[in-house]
Design a protein around this motif. Sequence first.
Motif, PDB file in Angstrom:
ATOM      1  N   GLN A   9      -5.226  -2.282   0.554  1.00 41.95           N
ATOM      2  CA  GLN A   9      -4.034  -2.579  -0.243  1.00 41.95           C
ATOM      3  C   GLN A   9      -4.422  -3.099  -1.626  1.00 41.95           C
ATOM      4  O   GLN A   9      -3.837  -2.693  -2.631  1.00 41.95           O
ATOM      5  N   TYR A  54       0.847  -1.186   0.000  1.00 41.77           N
ATOM      6  CA  TYR A  54       0.000   0.000   0.000  1.00 41.77           C
ATOM      7  C   TYR A  54       0.885   1.241   0.000  1.00 41.77           C
ATOM      8  O   TYR A  54       1.752   1.409   0.879  1.00 41.77           O
ATOM      9  N   LEU A  55       0.710   2.094  -1.009  1.00 42.17           N
ATOM     10  CA  LEU A  55       1.543   3.274  -1.202  1.00 42.17           C
ATOM     11  C   LEU A  55       3.026   2.914  -1.250  1.00 42.17           C
ATOM     12  O   LEU A  55       3.891   3.726  -0.901  1.00 42.17           O
ATOM     13  N   TYR A 105      -5.753  -0.239  -3.856  1.00 34.57           N
ATOM     14  CA  TYR A 105      -4.652   0.617  -4.309  1.00 34.57           C
ATOM     15  C   TYR A 105      -3.844  -0.075  -5.404  1.00 34.57           C
ATOM     16  O   TYR A 105      -3.512   0.522  -6.435  1.00 34.57           O
ATOM     17  N   ASP A 106      -3.546  -1.354  -5.199  1.00 34.57           N
ATOM     18  CA  ASP A 106      -2.766  -2.104  -6.177  1.00 34.57           C
ATOM     19  C   ASP A 106      -3.500  -2.179  -7.513  1.00 34.57           C
ATOM     20  O   ASP A 106      -2.899  -2.021  -8.585  1.00 34.57           O
ATOM     21  N   GLU A 160      -5.597  -0.017  -8.661  1.00 31.90           N
ATOM     22  CA  GLU A 160      -5.541   1.321  -9.258  1.00 31.90           C
ATOM     23  C   GLU A 160      -4.215   1.534  -9.982  1.00 31.90           C
ATOM     24  O   GLU A 160      -4.173   2.058 -11.106  1.00 31.90           O
ATOM     25  N   ARG A 198       0.153  12.167  -2.716  1.00 26.51           N
ATOM     26  CA  ARG A 198      -0.575  10.956  -2.317  1.00 26.51           C
ATOM     27  C   ARG A 198       0.003  10.332  -1.040  1.00 26.51           C
ATOM     28  O   ARG A 198      -0.733   9.791  -0.214  1.00 26.51           O
TER      29      ARG A 198
END
Length: 490
Positions: free
Chosen positions: A418, A359-360, A421-422, A424, A464
């Motif tokens: 997570q 995540y990020l 986000y992945d 995306e 972000r």
Amino acid sequence: MIIGAGASGIGAAVKLLGQGVRDFVVLEKADGVGGTWRANTYPGCACDVPSALYSFSFAPNPAWTRAFAGQPEILDYLRDVATRYGVTPHVRFGTELTRAQWDDTARRWVLETTRGRFTARLVIAGAGPWNEPLIPDLPGLLDFPGEVFHSAWWNHDYDLRGKRVAVVGSGASAVQFVPRIQPHVASLHLFQRTAQWVLPKPDHHVPRVERYLLRRFPALQRALRSAEYLGMEALGVGFRHPAVLRAVQAVGRAHLLATVRDPALRRALTPDYTLGCKRLLFSNEYYPALTRPNVRVHPHAVRSVEGSTVVGTDGSRSEVDCVILGTGFRILDMPVAERVFDADGRSLADHWRGSPSAYLGTTVSGFPNAFLLLGPNLGTGHSSAFMILEAQLAYVMDAVRTIRAAGWSSVDVRPEVQAAYDAEVQAALPSTVYNAGGCSSYYLDVNGRNSFSWPWSTGRMRERIRVFDPAAYTVRAESDHSDRPLGDRA
């Protein structure tokens, strides 16, 4: 606990000290700080990002002697930052992490090292992706009777003068060391699996008066850093819109045409994919070195090694005294992932199964209180690793402040957060040059998935990753034994 005393580990330590945290240790397996810039000492080793940008914003260096600093200066800079900001006393040199496992009962990390056991509330993994050299599995290499070494483990005791040398690989390291060793060897055989885009490098010596002005007027250095950042970001537009890169490709073609007159050699050195699909390379010396009479470019990979003969996939045979591996690093299958385990004893590598995800680029579900620096899908083909690192450090330090202020015992990113986000990130990558450029690069993992690249601008990354959002995490207080998202605690 911070793992690694390279740029990432030093930066994390400086930021912790800046917010009053002194109960931390930095584990470093080597005998000095510097990470990849300590380990890599091959001839010509230098940075391909402008010096003012390849440094911490909080520790500007007006003394760079070149526009693109060399390895000795970068290492001196990192040593100076570690000393000046009080990091060095926290480093345990000669201490290698062998295993780290989350203890869910104690809500602590238990770390086994070559010098004993540690426990820690939080772990920051700063080993980075340029840590462990990638050694190719070439049949017969182990039986080669001559000298063999990787560029990251350069053997300075071996005299290359008059030797017949095979170089395997034509990436960033080879582009730098080949011109330095070419004048001294009897013959040099460069085995090039894929032709690279090599652009002219706008490098130059920084005059003493310019260094004086940068030191005397810090605003000038800030302006230089901003200008370099904007220039690199302008190039980054092309990475997201590959058609824009045609103009840059024209520069690469002109550079090749101007320096390589032999049509056959020029064809062998001409890439067949869009610039940016692989890492951009910069050099004013590489192409000229390949035109010298003692150099032969093999536009093929190595098939095997038979005695002292290196055999190409085209059947060519080259008798050599030394093999130098310019084959890069284990960028995606980072060794630290094999040493970090969740509460059930599953390693981070087991969770990833060949496709790193975080995540990020920073936290992984199932590994509470652990933060990765320069983690998955944060790599850019146009900007400085320090820009990425500082964005992450802002996020990690905000997390540390929040955890300490709230008295939480653990934070664990929620798996659905997570995963979203992945998804995306992966949805944005197909239109970028990293995926659509028509090449096979180290950006793609063993499953064919891009686990390395960030598909947007560096500015978007900084925005972000700037603030830690507790709602994305399952949070537990010291006295709380439940396991619910923070949002459920209202």
